[in-house]
Design a protein around this motif. Structure first.
Motif, PDB file in Angstrom:
ATOM      1  N   GLU A 185      13.235 -16.986  -4.657  1.00 59.72           N
ATOM      2  CA  GLU A 185      13.484 -18.352  -5.114  1.00 59.72           C
ATOM      3  C   GLU A 185      14.963 -18.762  -5.068  1.00 59.72           C
ATOM      4  O   GLU A 185      15.849 -17.947  -5.296  1.00 59.72           O
ATOM      5  N   VAL A 186      15.175 -20.051  -4.831  1.00 56.73           N
ATOM      6  CA  VAL A 186      16.514 -20.629  -4.839  1.00 56.73           C
ATOM      7  C   VAL A 186      16.732 -21.313  -6.182  1.00 56.73           C
ATOM      8  O   VAL A 186      15.851 -22.009  -6.687  1.00 56.73           O
ATOM      9  N   SER A 187      17.912 -21.115  -6.773  1.00 55.01           N
ATOM     10  CA  SER A 187      18.184 -21.681  -8.096  1.00 55.01           C
ATOM     11  C   SER A 187      18.790 -23.082  -8.009  1.00 55.01           C
ATOM     12  O   SER A 187      19.342 -23.488  -6.991  1.00 55.01           O
ATOM     13  N   THR A 188      18.670 -23.777  -9.114  1.00 57.38           N
ATOM     14  CA  THR A 188      19.220 -25.131  -9.220  1.00 57.38           C
ATOM     15  C   THR A 188      20.728 -25.169  -8.960  1.00 57.38           C
ATOM     16  O   THR A 188      21.209 -26.024  -8.215  1.00 57.38           O
ATOM     17  N   ASN A 189      21.456 -24.262  -9.555  1.00 57.05           N
ATOM     18  CA  ASN A 189      22.906 -24.243  -9.368  1.00 57.05           C
ATOM     19  C   ASN A 189      23.308 -23.965  -7.921  1.00 57.05           C
ATOM     20  O   ASN A 189      24.236 -24.577  -7.398  1.00 57.05           O
ATOM     21  N   GLU A 190      22.603 -23.046  -7.283  1.00 62.08           N
ATOM     22  CA  GLU A 190      22.854 -22.771  -5.867  1.00 62.08           C
ATOM     23  C   GLU A 190      22.716 -24.050  -5.053  1.00 62.08           C
ATOM     24  O   GLU A 190      23.550 -24.366  -4.204  1.00 62.08           O
ATOM     25  N   LEU A 191      21.659 -24.786  -5.343  1.00 54.05           N
ATOM     26  CA  LEU A 191      21.423 -26.031  -4.611  1.00 54.05           C
ATOM     27  C   LEU A 191      22.495 -27.056  -4.912  1.00 54.05           C
ATOM     28  O   LEU A 191      22.944 -27.785  -4.025  1.00 54.05           O
ATOM     29  N   ALA A 192      22.910 -27.111  -6.182  1.00 56.96           N
ATOM     30  CA  ALA A 192      23.943 -28.080  -6.557  1.00 56.96           C
ATOM     31  C   ALA A 192      25.217 -27.846  -5.748  1.00 56.96           C
ATOM     32  O   ALA A 192      25.842 -28.781  -5.262  1.00 56.96           O
ATOM     33  N   GLU A 193      25.584 -26.577  -5.612  1.00 58.07           N
ATOM     34  CA  GLU A 193      26.766 -26.244  -4.815  1.00 58.07           C
ATOM     35  C   GLU A 193      26.639 -26.752  -3.384  1.00 58.07           C
ATOM     36  O   GLU A 193      27.533 -27.414  -2.864  1.00 58.07           O
TER      37      GLU A 193
END
Ligand SMILES: [Mn+2]
Ligand SMILES: [Mn+2]
Ligand SMILES: [Mn+2]
Ligand SMILES: [Mn+2]
Lengths: 218, 218
Positions: A24-32
DNA sequence: ATTAATTTTTAGGTTTGTCTAAAAATTTGA
DNA sequence: TCAAATTTTTAGACAAACCTAAAAATTAAT
């Protein structure tokens, strides 16, 4: 149906999932990677889940559904085909094309994509060595290693990069390291793991470990 | 700085101003061509005036400022260059390209536009015979007349169309009427102003007045 | 020259994608 | 294990571009 913005999220989720080895990909990773705030990402994830483009359990990160993966691969296909066009047909350098391809990847026309593919001779890899998925989303496979993992005296071929920043690509240009060139490892420094390589059997070139880690060879 | 939507407004204002022989474009005219309502157009006009892209006096219609004209011409240049690419390089028919070019015209990269122009051989006219402005916005000029205004026995060359609908273009295809073909007027019907023409000195073709009015010749 | 018809603008809302600040859930670690 | 740190979500707002309905200005017709 899927907006410019949604397509970008799907593409980034695809790429980060790959990088994470499928998890899974995390929210913070995506935000970056989307250059937005976590709150905005949360909003978008709710929306993409609603449309059944991602699997989303609150606080648990996301993966793409079949449908989401299909769209992501189509965007990646277009991005990479356009990059081939920019380099092969228009004469751009590999360090100049990413931002333009970021725009072109959202042009919506299946006929255009397929005619472009044919015009370019159905390329398998883009100018950075990244694989181009076919119309059905199948990626050509190619086993490769980081240059930093290759032992002294071996000879390999440069087949890709893992960093696409203009600064890195221009550094390679300056050292004549191009896709397809042959690399013979002459020496690896015990101290800093830097490499001395022979390019195309002719030229001796110094390569820092930082660079070697981001060069893919075969 | 200028959004996709703003660019479309500027382009349409440019084209309607041309059509009106240089006089102001009305809110309702714009509503029709943007597929929106007059109220939405009003909102956008206020905004474009704020940005000094149009000259706007309430209730009096609009014209483009120098700056607005510059942007409009750049969008038109890109639209027509991409149309040349789609036909000449990818093999699309002239009836299939407009919607794709509507997307491509908003890609933002001066280097791309200029390299594309060079790749295409600096074309002066697009596949419909429309002039392509150069990088400074200068249009190549070409005096032309409607076929419907040409007299019997004269021989002319087909150089453009004034309607771009796929239906019209396909009708021309079916009758072998293409850009650059020679047209000799054999007969004009007294009754319905329809034409009988000789195409390329070989083939006799019937052309209704409705079609003749939308064919540009020289 | 008034009135009627038409055109244009304004007022008040909606949707998309973003934001900040605050609340809730999860993870870390003493 | 349970409190602290971190991550994620929710609440409430905003800008862009659109909408409908109503008001205002212009144009056309008696
Ligand atoms: Mn890229
Ligand atoms: Mn690439
Ligand atoms: Mn067109
Ligand atoms: Mn055209």
């Amino acid at each position: 149906m899927t907006s410019f913005t949604e397509e970008n999220y799907l593409k980034i989720i695809y790429m980060l999932t790959e990088q994470n080895g499928g998890s899974e990909v995390s929210t913070n990773e995506l935000a970056e990677h989307t250059q937005t705030k976590a709150a905005s990402v949360s909003d978008m994830l709710r929306k993409l889940a609603e449309k059944n483009l991602i699997n989303y359990r609150k606080y648990q990160g996301v993966t793409l559904t079949k449908e989401g993966q299909h769209i992501a691969l189509s965007v990646i296909r277009k991005h990479r085909l356009w990059e081939v066009f920019l380099v092969e047909k228009l004469g751009f350098g590999w360090d100049e094309i990413h931002d333009i391809a970021e725009q072109l990847e959202h042009i919506d026309s299946k006929e255009l994509t397929e005619k472009l593919d044919k015009f370019l001779g159905n390329p398998q890899f883009d100018p950075h060595g990244d694989p181009i998925p076919d119309a059905k989303g199948k990626m050509p496979s190619m086993s490769s290693h980081k240059l930093s993992e290759i032992a002294v005296d071996q000879t390999v071929v440069m087949v890709g990069v893992t960093v696409h920043s203009p600064a890195f690509l221009q550094h390679l240009d300056k050292n004549n390291i191009t896709l397809g060139c042959s690399i013979r490892i002459q020496e690896v420094s015990e101290f800093d793991k830097s490499f001395t390589i022979i390019l195309n059997n002719t030229q001796s070139v110094f390569v820092s470990n930082e660079v070697a880690k981001n060069l893919l060879v075969k």
